[in-house]
Write a protein that holds these residues in place. Structure first.
Motif, PDB file in Angstrom:
ATOM      1  N   ARG A 207      14.106  19.537 -43.364  1.00  0.00           N
ATOM      2  CA  ARG A 207      14.751  18.676 -42.384  1.00  0.00           C
ATOM      3  C   ARG A 207      14.699  17.236 -42.883  1.00  0.00           C
ATOM      4  O   ARG A 207      13.814  16.869 -43.660  1.00  0.00           O
ATOM      5  CB  ARG A 207      14.065  18.762 -41.010  1.00  0.00           C
ATOM      6  CG  ARG A 207      14.324  20.040 -40.252  1.00  0.00           C
ATOM      7  CD  ARG A 207      13.879  19.928 -38.797  1.00  0.00           C
ATOM      8  NE  ARG A 207      12.459  19.638 -38.690  1.00  0.00           N
ATOM      9  CZ  ARG A 207      11.893  19.069 -37.627  1.00  0.00           C
ATOM     10  NH1 ARG A 207      12.630  18.682 -36.597  1.00  0.00           N
ATOM     11  NH2 ARG A 207      10.581  18.866 -37.598  1.00  0.00           N
ATOM     12  N   GLN A 218      18.715  10.545 -36.273  1.00  0.00           N
ATOM     13  CA  GLN A 218      18.897  11.992 -36.153  1.00  0.00           C
ATOM     14  C   GLN A 218      17.888  12.683 -37.057  1.00  0.00           C
ATOM     15  O   GLN A 218      17.677  12.286 -38.201  1.00  0.00           O
ATOM     16  CB  GLN A 218      20.322  12.402 -36.547  1.00  0.00           C
ATOM     17  CG  GLN A 218      20.635  13.879 -36.283  1.00  0.00           C
ATOM     18  CD  GLN A 218      22.125  14.198 -36.440  1.00  0.00           C
ATOM     19  OE1 GLN A 218      22.957  13.289 -36.457  1.00  0.00           O
ATOM     20  NE2 GLN A 218      22.453  15.467 -36.552  1.00  0.00           N
ATOM     21  N   ASP A 220      17.235  16.387 -38.414  1.00  0.00           N
ATOM     22  CA  ASP A 220      17.975  17.646 -38.415  1.00  0.00           C
ATOM     23  C   ASP A 220      17.909  18.266 -39.804  1.00  0.00           C
ATOM     24  O   ASP A 220      17.424  17.661 -40.764  1.00  0.00           O
ATOM     25  CB  ASP A 220      19.432  17.364 -38.019  1.00  0.00           C
ATOM     26  CG  ASP A 220      20.117  18.551 -37.359  1.00  0.00           C
ATOM     27  OD1 ASP A 220      19.653  19.704 -37.550  1.00  0.00           O
ATOM     28  OD2 ASP A 220      21.131  18.341 -36.670  1.00  0.00           O
ATOM     29  N   GLY A 224      22.964  20.337 -40.706  1.00  0.00           N
ATOM     30  CA  GLY A 224      23.270  19.731 -39.415  1.00  0.00           C
ATOM     31  C   GLY A 224      23.708  18.283 -39.545  1.00  0.00           C
ATOM     32  O   GLY A 224      24.641  17.843 -38.877  1.00  0.00           O
ATOM     33  N   ARG A 230      25.294  12.936 -35.331  1.00  0.00           N
ATOM     34  CA  ARG A 230      25.180  12.596 -33.912  1.00  0.00           C
ATOM     35  C   ARG A 230      25.859  11.278 -33.569  1.00  0.00           C
ATOM     36  O   ARG A 230      26.240  11.057 -32.424  1.00  0.00           O
ATOM     37  CB  ARG A 230      23.698  12.533 -33.534  1.00  0.00           C
ATOM     38  CG  ARG A 230      23.419  12.354 -32.060  1.00  0.00           C
ATOM     39  CD  ARG A 230      21.935  12.405 -31.794  1.00  0.00           C
ATOM     40  NE  ARG A 230      21.386  13.704 -32.174  1.00  0.00           N
ATOM     41  CZ  ARG A 230      20.092  13.938 -32.348  1.00  0.00           C
ATOM     42  NH1 ARG A 230      19.198  12.963 -32.204  1.00  0.00           N
ATOM     43  NH2 ARG A 230      19.672  15.143 -32.664  1.00  0.00           N
TER      44      ARG A 230
END
Length: 357
Positions: A207, A218, A220, A224, A230
């Protein structure tokens, strides 16, 4: 190994916030990258984890134990956290084995146990054949692996890496990315990796925490961040491509929406809430002779097997990949396939944007 936790962590210097409230959890054995531009607070957060500094407010835990908080501060030497610095920080008068053994000598580990653990660390990092060499006779990548072995030999609860590849050339950086990934896979260590290079972060980490102005924008997976940013900062900072404001947007539903941008209606993927912007990646821009969007080439760069085109259309700049060279000024037609539509709370309102009823 142990997981890390952060709750309301803040740190300021001379009244200027470096960290403006960090709340996050890093799982035991997870490889996490702190990614962001210079001055975003990622190195400050690393120093707080290591215990080199105290947070102004908030709590930091390691394996469920408070390392720093309102009523407790554990000094660096008692945290058992390994650190790999950008500068390697090797003793020039010691051999490879001597450098790796040094933390164990300081702790008074018996000779036989020390030799066993050093041999194991050298084997894990592929340095067994170089054990008797001084650092001056090593390449940059080999020195970096010595620093990693020295960190590993102490059996740390977590490993911190502060831009460890910044001083290496491109080929060595690629090789060391593979080495760090293999190291993590073999040891299962909890690792926190600081970098401003998104290629490193996306290639290695489980991540990624994207940071800006002392906050995590963010946190993620690499997929992602790339596919579903985001906000506008994450969309523009991670990956190549364009962030385009919408001119009108109906109410989205079922993960899809038909939005208005670039003078066209475009079908896009989306999350809950009315979107305000599109994130358009190069692979979503197709050179299409029958496409509805007119564009003009402003730059073309060869990237080995493909060309990177910078395209101007409707006052926006898009990036596309092409198998052929295009000349600056050349007119092309485009179609856009399934970009990501998102609501950016930090963006100014778009005139004429249709809000849901």
């Amino acid at each position: 190994m142990a997981g890390l936790g952060f709750s309301g962590v803040r740190r300021s210097y001379d009244g200027v916030p470096a960290l403006a409230g960090i709340d996050a959890e890093i799982a035991d054995g997870e490889f996490v990258a702190l990614l962001g531009p210079s001055g975003c607070g990622k190195t400050t957060l690393l120093r707080l984890i290591a215990g080199f500094e105290m947070p102004d407010t908030g709590t930091i835990t390691l394996g469920g134990q408070v390392m720093a908080g309102p009523d407790r501060f554990v000094p660096p030497e008692d945290r058992n956290i390994g650190i790999v610095f950008q500068s390697y920080a090797l003793w020039p008068h010691m051999t490879v084995a001597g450098n790796v053994a040094y933390p164990l000598r300081v702790r008074g580990v018996p000779t036989a146990e020390r030799r066993r653990r050093v041999a194991e660390a050298l084997d894990l990092t592929g340095l067994s054949a170089l054990a008797d060499r001084p650092p001056a006779q090593l390449s940059g990548g080999q020195r970096q692996r010595v620093a990693l072995a020295r960190c590993l030999v102490a059996d740390p609860r977590a490993v911190l890496l502060d831009e460890p590849l910044a001083n290496l050339d491109l080929a060595l950086r690629a090789a060391m990315q593979d080495a760090f990934t293999a190291f993590h896979r073999r040891t299962g260590a909890t690792m926190v990796y600081v970098t401003h290079d998104q290629t490193e972060a996306l290639a290695m980490a489980d991540r990624v925490a994207v940071m800006q102005a002392g906050t995590i924008r963010q946190f993620d997976t690499p997929e992602g961040l790339y596919d579903r940013p985001r906000d506008g900062f994450v969309a523009g900072f991670v990956g190549d491509g364009a962030v385009v404001a919408l001119t009108a947007a109906p109410r989205p539903g079922a993960g899809r929406a038909r939005v208005h941008a670039l003078g066209q209606e475009i079908e896009a993927r989306c999350d809950a809430g009315p979107p305000t912007h599109l994130c358009i990646r190069p692979e979503q821009v197709r050179l299409d002779p029958e496409g509805p969007i007119r564009a003009r080439v402003s730059a073309c760069a060869y990237q080995g097997g493909r060309f990177r085109l910078t395209l101007e259309t409707e006052g926006e700049t898009l990036i596309a990949h092409s198998a052929r060279r295009a000349l600056p000024g050349e007119a092309l037609r485009l179609s856009i396939g399934m970009p990501w539509a998102f609501a950016d709370p930090g963006a100014p309102p778009v005139a004429g944007l249709m809000q849901p009823a």
